[in-house]
Design a protein around this motif. Structure first.
Motif, PDB file in Angstrom:
ATOM      1  N   TYR A   1       0.827  -1.214   0.000  1.00 32.60           N
ATOM      2  CA  TYR A   1       0.000   0.000   0.000  1.00 32.60           C
ATOM      3  C   TYR A   1       0.858   1.261   0.000  1.00 32.60           C
ATOM      4  O   TYR A   1       0.445   2.306   0.490  1.00 32.60           O
ATOM      5  CB  TYR A   1      -0.929  -0.002   1.220  1.00 32.60           C
ATOM      6  N   ARG A   2       2.064   1.159  -0.567  1.00 24.20           N
ATOM      7  CA  ARG A   2       2.976   2.300  -0.576  1.00 24.20           C
ATOM      8  C   ARG A   2       2.264   3.536  -1.133  1.00 24.20           C
ATOM      9  O   ARG A   2       1.479   3.458  -2.065  1.00 24.20           O
ATOM     10  CB  ARG A   2       4.227   1.979  -1.390  1.00 24.20           C
ATOM     11  N   TYR A   3       2.587   4.677  -0.567  1.00 21.70           N
ATOM     12  CA  TYR A   3       1.849   5.901  -0.861  1.00 21.70           C
ATOM     13  C   TYR A   3       2.009   6.361  -2.306  1.00 21.70           C
ATOM     14  O   TYR A   3       3.013   6.104  -2.968  1.00 21.70           O
ATOM     15  CB  TYR A   3       2.305   7.024   0.081  1.00 21.70           C
ATOM     16  N   ASN A   4       0.987   7.046  -2.788  1.00 20.48           N
ATOM     17  CA  ASN A   4       1.024   7.707  -4.087  1.00 20.48           C
ATOM     18  C   ASN A   4       1.582   9.114  -3.898  1.00 20.48           C
ATOM     19  O   ASN A   4       1.059   9.893  -3.098  1.00 20.48           O
ATOM     20  CB  ASN A   4      -0.389   7.802  -4.678  1.00 20.48           C
TER      21      ASN A   4
ATOM     22  N   ASP B   1      -1.855   9.419  -0.455  1.00 18.58           N
ATOM     23  CA  ASP B   1      -2.604   8.409   0.300  1.00 18.58           C
ATOM     24  C   ASP B   1      -1.794   7.117   0.345  1.00 18.58           C
ATOM     25  O   ASP B   1      -1.055   6.795  -0.584  1.00 18.58           O
ATOM     26  CB  ASP B   1      -3.974   8.152  -0.333  1.00 18.58           C
ATOM     27  N   GLY B   2      -1.927   6.369   1.448  1.00 22.31           N
ATOM     28  CA  GLY B   2      -1.253   5.078   1.563  1.00 22.31           C
ATOM     29  C   GLY B   2      -0.174   5.055   2.626  1.00 22.31           C
ATOM     30  O   GLY B   2      -0.119   5.920   3.512  1.00 22.31           O
ATOM     31  N   PHE B   3       0.699   4.056   2.539  1.00 20.43           N
ATOM     32  CA  PHE B   3       1.697   3.751   3.570  1.00 20.43           C
ATOM     33  C   PHE B   3       3.014   4.480   3.306  1.00 20.43           C
ATOM     34  O   PHE B   3       3.574   4.390   2.217  1.00 20.43           O
ATOM     35  CB  PHE B   3       1.935   2.240   3.611  1.00 20.43           C
ATOM     36  N   PHE B   4       3.488   5.178   4.328  1.00 22.70           N
ATOM     37  CA  PHE B   4       4.775   5.868   4.276  1.00 22.70           C
ATOM     38  C   PHE B   4       5.755   5.126   5.190  1.00 22.70           C
ATOM     39  O   PHE B   4       5.621   5.196   6.413  1.00 22.70           O
ATOM     40  CB  PHE B   4       4.643   7.310   4.769  1.00 22.70           C
TER      41      PHE B   4
ATOM     42  N   PHE C   1       0.288   5.670   7.906  1.00 18.15           N
ATOM     43  CA  PHE C   1      -0.633   5.421   6.797  1.00 18.15           C
ATOM     44  C   PHE C   1      -1.569   6.604   6.687  1.00 18.15           C
ATOM     45  O   PHE C   1      -2.146   7.046   7.677  1.00 18.15           O
ATOM     46  CB  PHE C   1      -1.439   4.137   7.041  1.00 18.15           C
ATOM     47  N   HIS C   2      -1.718   7.124   5.476  1.00 19.77           N
ATOM     48  CA  HIS C   2      -2.636   8.229   5.230  1.00 19.77           C
ATOM     49  C   HIS C   2      -3.955   7.697   4.683  1.00 19.77           C
ATOM     50  O   HIS C   2      -3.984   7.098   3.604  1.00 19.77           O
ATOM     51  CB  HIS C   2      -2.042   9.210   4.214  1.00 19.77           C
TER      52      HIS C   2
ATOM     53  N   GLY D   1      -9.165   7.316  -0.912  1.00 21.64           N
ATOM     54  CA  GLY D   1      -7.834   6.755  -1.153  1.00 21.64           C
ATOM     55  C   GLY D   1      -7.749   5.262  -0.903  1.00 21.64           C
ATOM     56  O   GLY D   1      -8.718   4.602  -0.540  1.00 21.64           O
ATOM     57  N   GLN D   2      -6.552   4.728  -1.080  1.00 16.92           N
ATOM     58  CA  GLN D   2      -6.330   3.303  -0.866  1.00 16.92           C
ATOM     59  C   GLN D   2      -6.374   2.976   0.628  1.00 16.92           C
ATOM     60  O   GLN D   2      -6.016   3.798   1.470  1.00 16.92           O
ATOM     61  CB  GLN D   2      -4.991   2.874  -1.474  1.00 16.92           C
TER      62      GLN D   2
END
Length: 279
Positions: free
Chosen positions: A58-61, A66-69, A89-90, A95-96
């Protein structure tokens, strides 16, 4: 300076809360509507997420944030050189998000947004006339229909003792947004900077809610409401082998909202994200 928890059900709650924001940049609420069991369930679900490997799916876009940092791209607080010791995680409704974790997050996001809107009306109602006149529109309307309000699930990993010298869980910083809504985390460490330069611990009794002013409210109020520096330290005497989960909701206006003669919400956010090094 001592931060006292204000009873949300008290007849003077609105006035006391806004006065605390004015004096310290922070307000702490007890007996508020957000349920402990919901927060606790989210902490448990996301601890498992951060402990596992699927988080990397789920790595961020970069464009939409959005997603995992992961920790290697974690923020460096403005004016600091060391990255914070954290991963996060955002979550945005659009978002995802892992399908098995979306229901609780969506519920919390909705409930926290409802409370945040109410708190913004408190702030506006108890702003002096000359301050309220500076608002380009009612504060609560700045965020109505906004798809920019961000729920961040933060994970501060256990400390192993080999951390980079000078690195702490979250370096001293101010938030970018209007208000940040934060259920007390499951471990101590959050501190706010007092006017005399000292650092004061924020109450972390589980069930209290910590609210702080962001730079956008400071900008919109012409500095009347201060965006106060805060940090998350590696707490002395606490069990550093424990993770720390935190669940801040960053209340963001719609990008075209005018904050001041200098900035819209969109231009201000972009400027700060560049400074943080995440875009």
């Amino acid at each position: 300076m001592i931060l006292q928890a204000i009873d949300y059900t008290s007849p003077t709650a609105q006035k006391d809360f806004v006065q605390s924001l004015r004096d310290t940049g922070f307000g702490v609420l007890k007996n508020h509507p957000i349920q402990k069991h919901l927060v606790s369930a989210i902490y448990q679900e996301w601890q498992a997420f951060f402990d596992g490997e699927t988080k990397n799916d789920y790595r961020y876009n970069v464009g939409t944030q959005d997603g995992f940092f992961p920790s290697d791209v974690s923020e460096t607080a403005k004016g600091h050189t060391q990255k914070d010791i954290k991963e996060y995680f955002h979550y945005y409704p659009w978002g995802q998000c892992p399908a098995d974790k979306k229901a609780l997050l969506a519920q919390y996001y909705a409930e926290a947004n409802t409370l945040a809107l109410e708190l913004l009306t408190w702030v506006e109602k108890h702003s002096p006339v000359e301050v309220a006149q500076q608002y380009s529109q009612p504060l609560s309307s700045m965020v109505e229909g906004s798809d920019q309000t961000l729920l961040r699930v933060l994970h501060y990993p256990p400390l192993k003792g080999d951390e980079t010298l000078g690195a702490i869980r979250a370096g001293a910083h101010e938030d970018i947004n209007l208000l940040t809504i934060l259920p007390s985390a499951n471990e101590p460490g959050l501190q706010v900077k007092a006017k005399d330069g000292s650092w004061v611990g924020v109450p972390c009794d589980f069930g209290t809610l910590v609210v702080n002013i962001g730079d956008m409210l400071q900008e919109a109020s012409g500095g009347y409401f201060p965006s106060t520096s805060h940090r998350v330290i590696n707490p002395e005497g606490a069990d550093k082998t424990k993770s720390r989960i935190s669940l801040p909701l960053f209340l963001h206006p719609k990008p075209d909202v005018v904050l001041s003669k200098r900035h819209t919400a969109g231009s201000y956010l972009h400027e700060r994200l560049v400074e943080l090094g995440v875009i």
